[in-house]
Motif scaffolding. Structure first.
Motif, PDB file in Angstrom:
ATOM      1  N   ALA A 166       0.832  -1.341   0.281  1.00 36.60           N
ATOM      2  CA  ALA A 166      -0.270  -0.200  -0.619  1.00 36.60           C
ATOM      3  C   ALA A 166       1.042   1.698   0.039  1.00 36.60           C
ATOM      4  O   ALA A 166       0.756   1.880  -0.298  1.00 36.60           O
ATOM      5  N   THR A 167       1.499   1.303   0.781  1.00 36.72           N
ATOM      6  CA  THR A 167       2.741   2.574   0.913  1.00 36.72           C
ATOM      7  C   THR A 167       3.512   2.517  -0.430  1.00 36.72           C
ATOM      8  O   THR A 167       3.334   3.803  -1.077  1.00 36.72           O
ATOM      9  N   ALA A 168       3.972   1.397  -1.513  1.00 37.29           N
ATOM     10  CA  ALA A 168       4.449   1.745  -2.289  1.00 37.29           C
ATOM     11  C   ALA A 168       3.550   1.975  -3.403  1.00 37.29           C
ATOM     12  O   ALA A 168       3.847   3.116  -4.086  1.00 37.29           O
ATOM     13  N   PHE A 169       2.655   1.926  -3.253  1.00 39.94           N
ATOM     14  CA  PHE A 169       0.768   2.315  -3.789  1.00 39.94           C
ATOM     15  C   PHE A 169       0.973   3.827  -4.336  1.00 39.94           C
ATOM     16  O   PHE A 169       0.863   4.780  -5.302  1.00 39.94           O
ATOM     17  N   LEU A 170       1.140   4.236  -2.690  1.00 42.38           N
ATOM     18  CA  LEU A 170       0.625   5.870  -2.510  1.00 42.38           C
ATOM     19  C   LEU A 170       1.678   6.468  -3.384  1.00 42.38           C
ATOM     20  O   LEU A 170       1.880   7.745  -3.500  1.00 42.38           O
ATOM     21  N   LEU A 171       3.404   6.030  -2.927  1.00 41.80           N
ATOM     22  CA  LEU A 171       4.411   7.143  -3.720  1.00 41.80           C
ATOM     23  C   LEU A 171       4.531   7.385  -5.353  1.00 41.80           C
ATOM     24  O   LEU A 171       4.679   7.947  -6.210  1.00 41.80           O
ATOM     25  N   ARG A 172       3.608   5.818  -5.713  1.00 41.48           N
ATOM     26  CA  ARG A 172       3.519   5.659  -6.533  1.00 41.48           C
ATOM     27  C   ARG A 172       3.231   6.142  -8.226  1.00 41.48           C
ATOM     28  O   ARG A 172       2.512   7.008  -9.066  1.00 41.48           O
ATOM     29  N   ALA A 173       1.809   6.692  -7.268  1.00 40.64           N
ATOM     30  CA  ALA A 173       0.781   7.378  -7.214  1.00 40.64           C
ATOM     31  C   ALA A 173       0.474   8.612  -7.966  1.00 40.64           C
ATOM     32  O   ALA A 173      -0.173   9.522  -6.450  1.00 40.64           O
ATOM     33  N   ILE A 174       0.878   8.890  -8.835  1.00 39.07           N
ATOM     34  CA  ILE A 174       0.999  10.755  -8.469  1.00 39.07           C
ATOM     35  C   ILE A 174       0.017  11.646  -8.396  1.00 39.07           C
ATOM     36  O   ILE A 174       0.613  13.030  -9.034  1.00 39.07           O
ATOM     37  N   SER A 175      -1.050  10.905  -8.951  1.00 36.46           N
ATOM     38  CA  SER A 175      -1.966  11.728  -9.235  1.00 36.46           C
ATOM     39  C   SER A 175      -3.195  11.552  -7.472  1.00 36.46           C
ATOM     40  O   SER A 175      -4.739  11.978  -7.672  1.00 36.46           O
ATOM     41  N   VAL A 176      -2.268  11.372  -6.503  1.00 45.02           N
ATOM     42  CA  VAL A 176      -3.040  10.919  -5.903  1.00 45.02           C
ATOM     43  C   VAL A 176      -2.092  11.253  -4.427  1.00 45.02           C
ATOM     44  O   VAL A 176      -0.980  11.616  -4.389  1.00 45.02           O
ATOM     45  N   THR A 177      -3.085  12.764  -3.297  1.00 46.57           N
ATOM     46  CA  THR A 177      -2.301  13.128  -2.022  1.00 46.57           C
ATOM     47  C   THR A 177      -3.850  13.016  -0.763  1.00 46.57           C
ATOM     48  O   THR A 177      -4.955  12.823  -1.751  1.00 46.57           O
ATOM     49  N   GLY A 178      -3.832  12.994   0.106  1.00 43.53           N
ATOM     50  CA  GLY A 178      -4.532  13.524   0.779  1.00 43.53           C
ATOM     51  C   GLY A 178      -5.048  12.045   1.462  1.00 43.53           C
ATOM     52  O   GLY A 178      -5.954  12.542   1.955  1.00 43.53           O
ATOM     53  N   GLN A 179      -4.876  11.029   0.976  1.00 39.97           N
ATOM     54  CA  GLN A 179      -5.741   9.550   0.794  1.00 39.97           C
ATOM     55  C   GLN A 179      -4.536   8.578   1.896  1.00 39.97           C
ATOM     56  O   GLN A 179      -4.121   9.029   2.314  1.00 39.97           O
ATOM     57  N   ILE A 180      -5.953   7.813   2.815  1.00 40.47           N
ATOM     58  CA  ILE A 180      -5.629   7.363   3.630  1.00 40.47           C
ATOM     59  C   ILE A 180      -6.096   5.613   3.866  1.00 40.47           C
ATOM     60  O   ILE A 180      -6.853   5.778   3.190  1.00 40.47           O
ATOM     61  N   ILE A 181      -5.223   4.897   3.642  1.00 38.20           N
ATOM     62  CA  ILE A 181      -5.342   3.504   2.966  1.00 38.20           C
ATOM     63  C   ILE A 181      -5.363   2.558   4.434  1.00 38.20           C
ATOM     64  O   ILE A 181      -4.165   2.706   4.981  1.00 38.20           O
ATOM     65  N   ARG A 182      -6.416   2.272   5.651  1.00 35.78           N
ATOM     66  CA  ARG A 182      -6.278   0.980   6.265  1.00 35.78           C
ATOM     67  C   ARG A 182      -6.078  -0.163   6.019  1.00 35.78           C
ATOM     68  O   ARG A 182      -6.893  -0.543   5.146  1.00 35.78           O
ATOM     69  N   ILE A 183      -4.226  -0.703   6.586  1.00 34.09           N
ATOM     70  CA  ILE A 183      -4.717  -2.215   5.729  1.00 34.09           C
ATOM     71  C   ILE A 183      -4.906  -2.921   7.419  1.00 34.09           C
ATOM     72  O   ILE A 183      -4.589  -3.079   8.386  1.00 34.09           O
ATOM     73  N   ASP A 184      -5.835  -4.089   7.124  1.00 31.57           N
ATOM     74  CA  ASP A 184      -6.257  -4.754   8.473  1.00 31.57           C
ATOM     75  C   ASP A 184      -5.340  -6.383   7.823  1.00 31.57           C
ATOM     76  O   ASP A 184      -4.729  -6.734   7.250  1.00 31.57           O
ATOM     77  N   PRO A 185      -6.001  -7.053   9.464  1.00 29.07           N
ATOM     78  CA  PRO A 185      -4.905  -7.984   9.533  1.00 29.07           C
ATOM     79  C   PRO A 185      -5.600  -9.082   8.007  1.00 29.07           C
ATOM     80  O   PRO A 185      -6.898  -8.924   7.987  1.00 29.07           O
ATOM     81  N   ARG A 186      -4.954  -9.953   7.702  1.00 23.56           N
ATOM     82  CA  ARG A 186      -5.334 -11.161   6.439  1.00 23.56           C
ATOM     83  C   ARG A 186      -6.376 -11.905   7.293  1.00 23.56           C
ATOM     84  O   ARG A 186      -6.174 -12.402   8.192  1.00 23.56           O
ATOM     85  N   VAL A 187      -7.652 -12.419   6.217  1.00 22.35           N
ATOM     86  CA  VAL A 187      -7.895 -13.512   6.947  1.00 22.35           C
ATOM     87  C   VAL A 187      -7.507 -14.752   6.981  1.00 22.35           C
ATOM     88  O   VAL A 187      -7.183 -15.381   5.530  1.00 22.35           O
TER      89      VAL A 187
END
Length: 141
Positions: free
Chosen positions: A113-134
């Motif tokens: 998710a961190t790598a996605f946000l670093l690469r997504a050049i049109s994304v700012t101000g977003q919060i991605i929550r990562i929960d434990p895997r099922v």
């Protein structure tokens, strides 16, 4: 060209550094060339100091990674509430986003998710929550 900087300690910091070094292989090991000038901050301590640090980082993209197991809930909520205003303040020169890792979240998922946000050049101000895997196969069907 320099790779993204990971500022922080703990398991999440170790996983993120491994991803940036191409060790994790989550993205074919091609991440270092894509993540230049990024900054990953895993905060600890005073929230005001964290906000000041985010403002001072000169990178084009900053991702704040909140470790839900290590950050008190009140502090986490305060910092997450600051993400959008910080992103607006920094735009358009800089992008600021966050990943909120729940306790027991898989570090590889947080790193992806961190790598996605670093690469997504049109994304700012977003919060991605990562929960434990099922892990219970009965929950998928």
């Amino acid at each position: 060209m320099t790779a993204a900087v990971v500022e922080g300690t703990g398991d999440l910091a170790t996983a993120l550094r491994a991803l940036l070094a191409g060790v994790d292989g989550a993205d074919g090991g091609a991440l270092p060339s894509l993540l230049s000038s990024g900054h990953i901050l895993i905060p600890s301590g005073d929230i005001n100091a964290v906000v000041d640090r985010v403002r001072a980082v000169p990178s084009s993209a900053t991702v704040i990674v909140l470790d839900g197991a290590a950050t008190p809930a009140f502090d986490a909520h305060l910092l997450l509430a600051a993400i959008e205003p910080l992103a607006i303040e920094a735009a358009p020169q800089r992008r600021i986003s966050a990943v909120h890792a729940a306790p027991n979240a898989d570090p590889a998922d947080v790193a992806a998710a961190t790598a996605f946000l670093l690469r997504a050049i049109s994304v700012t101000g977003q919060i991605i929550r990562i929960d434990p895997r099922v892990t219970d196969p009965g929950l998928h069907g």
